[in-house]
Design a protein around this motif. Structure first.
Motif, PDB file in Angstrom:
ATOM      1  N   ILE A 161       0.768  -1.420  -0.414  1.00 34.96           N
ATOM      2  CA  ILE A 161       0.008   0.144   0.161  1.00 34.96           C
ATOM      3  C   ILE A 161       0.401   1.031   0.074  1.00 34.96           C
ATOM      4  O   ILE A 161       2.043   0.843   0.663  1.00 34.96           O
ATOM      5  N   CYS A 162       0.324   1.944  -0.839  1.00 38.83           N
ATOM      6  CA  CYS A 162       1.440   3.571  -0.612  1.00 38.83           C
ATOM      7  C   CYS A 162       0.491   4.781  -1.442  1.00 38.83           C
ATOM      8  O   CYS A 162      -0.330   4.149  -1.765  1.00 38.83           O
ATOM      9  N   PRO A 163       0.803   5.385  -1.177  1.00 40.66           N
ATOM     10  CA  PRO A 163       0.009   6.859  -1.391  1.00 40.66           C
ATOM     11  C   PRO A 163       0.093   7.232  -3.603  1.00 40.66           C
ATOM     12  O   PRO A 163       0.931   6.299  -3.758  1.00 40.66           O
ATOM     13  N   PRO A 164      -0.926   7.020  -3.323  1.00 37.40           N
ATOM     14  CA  PRO A 164      -1.578   7.516  -5.332  1.00 37.40           C
ATOM     15  C   PRO A 164      -0.293   7.669  -5.730  1.00 37.40           C
ATOM     16  O   PRO A 164       0.102   7.638  -6.710  1.00 37.40           O
ATOM     17  N   ASP A 165       0.690   8.488  -5.478  1.00 31.24           N
ATOM     18  CA  ASP A 165       1.256   9.982  -6.272  1.00 31.24           C
ATOM     19  C   ASP A 165       2.688   8.877  -6.162  1.00 31.24           C
ATOM     20  O   ASP A 165       3.223   9.459  -6.712  1.00 31.24           O
ATOM     21  N   ALA A 166       2.930   7.659  -5.972  1.00 26.48           N
ATOM     22  CA  ALA A 166       4.227   6.939  -4.870  1.00 26.48           C
ATOM     23  C   ALA A 166       4.139   5.194  -5.779  1.00 26.48           C
ATOM     24  O   ALA A 166       4.612   4.798  -5.485  1.00 26.48           O
ATOM     25  N   VAL A 167       3.432   5.013  -6.289  1.00 28.48           N
ATOM     26  CA  VAL A 167       2.970   4.182  -7.191  1.00 28.48           C
ATOM     27  C   VAL A 167       4.769   3.848  -7.700  1.00 28.48           C
ATOM     28  O   VAL A 167       4.809   3.990  -8.502  1.00 28.48           O
ATOM     29  N   PRO A 168       4.962   2.688  -7.406  1.00 28.44           N
ATOM     30  CA  PRO A 168       6.357   2.616  -7.779  1.00 28.44           C
ATOM     31  C   PRO A 168       6.375   1.848  -9.966  1.00 28.44           C
ATOM     32  O   PRO A 168       5.959   1.433  -9.364  1.00 28.44           O
ATOM     33  N   ARG A 178      -8.182   2.146  -5.026  1.00 28.72           N
ATOM     34  CA  ARG A 178      -7.860   3.895  -4.115  1.00 28.72           C
ATOM     35  C   ARG A 178      -8.588   3.204  -3.451  1.00 28.72           C
ATOM     36  O   ARG A 178     -10.386   3.122  -3.198  1.00 28.72           O
ATOM     37  N   ALA A 179      -8.437   4.033  -2.067  1.00 29.35           N
ATOM     38  CA  ALA A 179      -9.087   3.731  -0.982  1.00 29.35           C
ATOM     39  C   ALA A 179      -8.681   4.152   0.510  1.00 29.35           C
ATOM     40  O   ALA A 179      -7.557   5.340   0.198  1.00 29.35           O
ATOM     41  N   TYR A 180      -9.426   4.899   1.381  1.00 30.49           N
ATOM     42  CA  TYR A 180      -8.340   5.143   2.458  1.00 30.49           C
ATOM     43  C   TYR A 180      -8.311   5.358   3.681  1.00 30.49           C
ATOM     44  O   TYR A 180      -9.392   4.420   3.761  1.00 30.49           O
ATOM     45  N   ASN A 227      -6.336   9.412   4.402  1.00 29.26           N
ATOM     46  CA  ASN A 227      -5.746   9.144   3.543  1.00 29.26           C
ATOM     47  C   ASN A 227      -6.169   9.227   2.313  1.00 29.26           C
ATOM     48  O   ASN A 227      -5.739   7.273   2.888  1.00 29.26           O
ATOM     49  N   GLU A 228      -5.654   9.305   1.161  1.00 26.09           N
ATOM     50  CA  GLU A 228      -5.920   8.418   0.163  1.00 26.09           C
ATOM     51  C   GLU A 228      -4.867   7.512  -0.712  1.00 26.09           C
ATOM     52  O   GLU A 228      -3.208   8.099  -0.004  1.00 26.09           O
ATOM     53  N   VAL A 229      -5.117   6.202  -0.411  1.00 26.24           N
ATOM     54  CA  VAL A 229      -4.286   5.019  -0.470  1.00 26.24           C
ATOM     55  C   VAL A 229      -4.139   4.350  -1.926  1.00 26.24           C
ATOM     56  O   VAL A 229      -4.989   3.865  -1.972  1.00 26.24           O
ATOM     57  N   SER A 230      -3.512   3.742  -2.018  1.00 28.29           N
ATOM     58  CA  SER A 230      -3.879   3.007  -3.294  1.00 28.29           C
ATOM     59  C   SER A 230      -3.043   1.422  -3.280  1.00 28.29           C
ATOM     60  O   SER A 230      -1.884   0.958  -2.179  1.00 28.29           O
ATOM     61  N   LEU A 231      -3.738   0.297  -2.847  1.00 21.22           N
ATOM     62  CA  LEU A 231      -3.400  -0.703  -3.324  1.00 21.22           C
ATOM     63  C   LEU A 231      -2.055  -1.530  -4.579  1.00 21.22           C
ATOM     64  O   LEU A 231      -3.206  -0.973  -5.775  1.00 21.22           O
TER      65      LEU A 231
END
Length: 268
Positions: free
Chosen positions: A116-123, A131-133, A138-142
């Motif tokens: 899980i990471c911030p949406p603007d930090a997807v490797p 995306r969820a909270y 905080n918005e996060v990305s799986l």
């Protein structure tokens, strides 16, 4: 293919050395030893299985064994060596422990293939699943790695009808292989696919994996392997497995999520 019966996992002495306390069912860490070898393993006694509304009581260990047999019959080696045997708390599933690399954040290396990471930090080279909270709003990305070893596991999960592929069930071993663990709620005859590995949904399955599935379907059509699976799952569940394999061959595309419950909770 499936290892020759016997070996330390089958006939060694089990000694409990700890417990995985966050597991839903009784999950014990053991050493298993004979005169020649000692291995670390996981032991899940049938008596420690938590009842589920949609899976018959006392069948989870057998589903773990069947999942291992299927992975081996495909030649994929995704599920660690798993056997059904007696132990200190009665019959249960015993599975080889997978050693994983130490995670050292200061190096910048990622320890896990699902994260899980911030949406603007997807490797780079990773796939965003949703995306969820988080608990702090905080918005996060799986996300998961776009890795062929992981893709193969995702295809296996479709065949197994895995209802619980959490991120924590994906292990990259020190040997460089990627393993999947915790297959107790697999192989139901009804569609129950719940996974964090949706990144390839709607995409074609590679010819190499399809060739393995085609060979596996031929094996499954034979009496010997089907009979062996039927020691652990029902004949209707064996037939449902056969139909899933044939469906993938006829329509070689990864399925799309269906319904509201397509990702296990918690995701890790």
């Amino acid at each position: 293919m499936t290892p020759v019966p016997g070996g330390v996992l089958v006939d060694g002495e089990l000694t409990v050395v700890g417990r995985i306390v966050h597991a839903s069912n009784a999950t014990l860490v053991c050493d298993v030893s004979n005169d020649d070898e000692t291995l670390r393993c996981v032991y899940k006694p049938v008596r420690g299985e938590r009842p589920l509304w949609d899976f018959p009581d006392g069948t989870l260990a057998g589903r773990e064994i069947a999942s291992y047999l299927i992975s081996e019959a495909l030649g994929w080696g995704v599920v660690p060596h798993t056997v059904l045997r007696d132990g200190p708390f009665g019959p249960g599933m015993v599975q080889r422990w997978i050693d994983t690399p130490d995670h050292r954040p200061e190096t910048g290396d990622r320890a896990d293939l699902v994260d899980i990471c911030p949406p603007d930090a997807v490797p780079q080279g990773w796939i965003e699943v949703l995306r969820a909270y988080d608990a702090d709003d905080n918005e996060v990305s799986l996300v998961h790695a776009d890795d062929p070893r992981l893709h193969r596991m995702a295809v296996l999960d479709v065949l197994l009808n895995n209802a619980d592929r959490k991120g924590g069930h994906v292990l990259e071993g020190v040997d460089g292989a990627v393993y999947g663990v915790d297959h107790g709620i697999c192989l139901h005859e009804e569609n129950k696919l719940r996974t964090v590995l949706w990144g390839w949904a709607g995409q074609p399955i590679g010819d190499d994996l399809l060739a393995d599935i085609d060979t596996f379907t031929g094996t499954l059509d034979g009496d010997a392997f089907s009979t062996r699976l039927a020691e652990h799952i029902t004949l209707r569940e064996v037939e449902a497995l056969r139909e899933r394999a044939k469906t993938l061959l006829a329509t070689p595309v990864m399925p799309l999520p269906e319904g509201p419950r397509t990702i296990p909770w918690p995701a890790f």
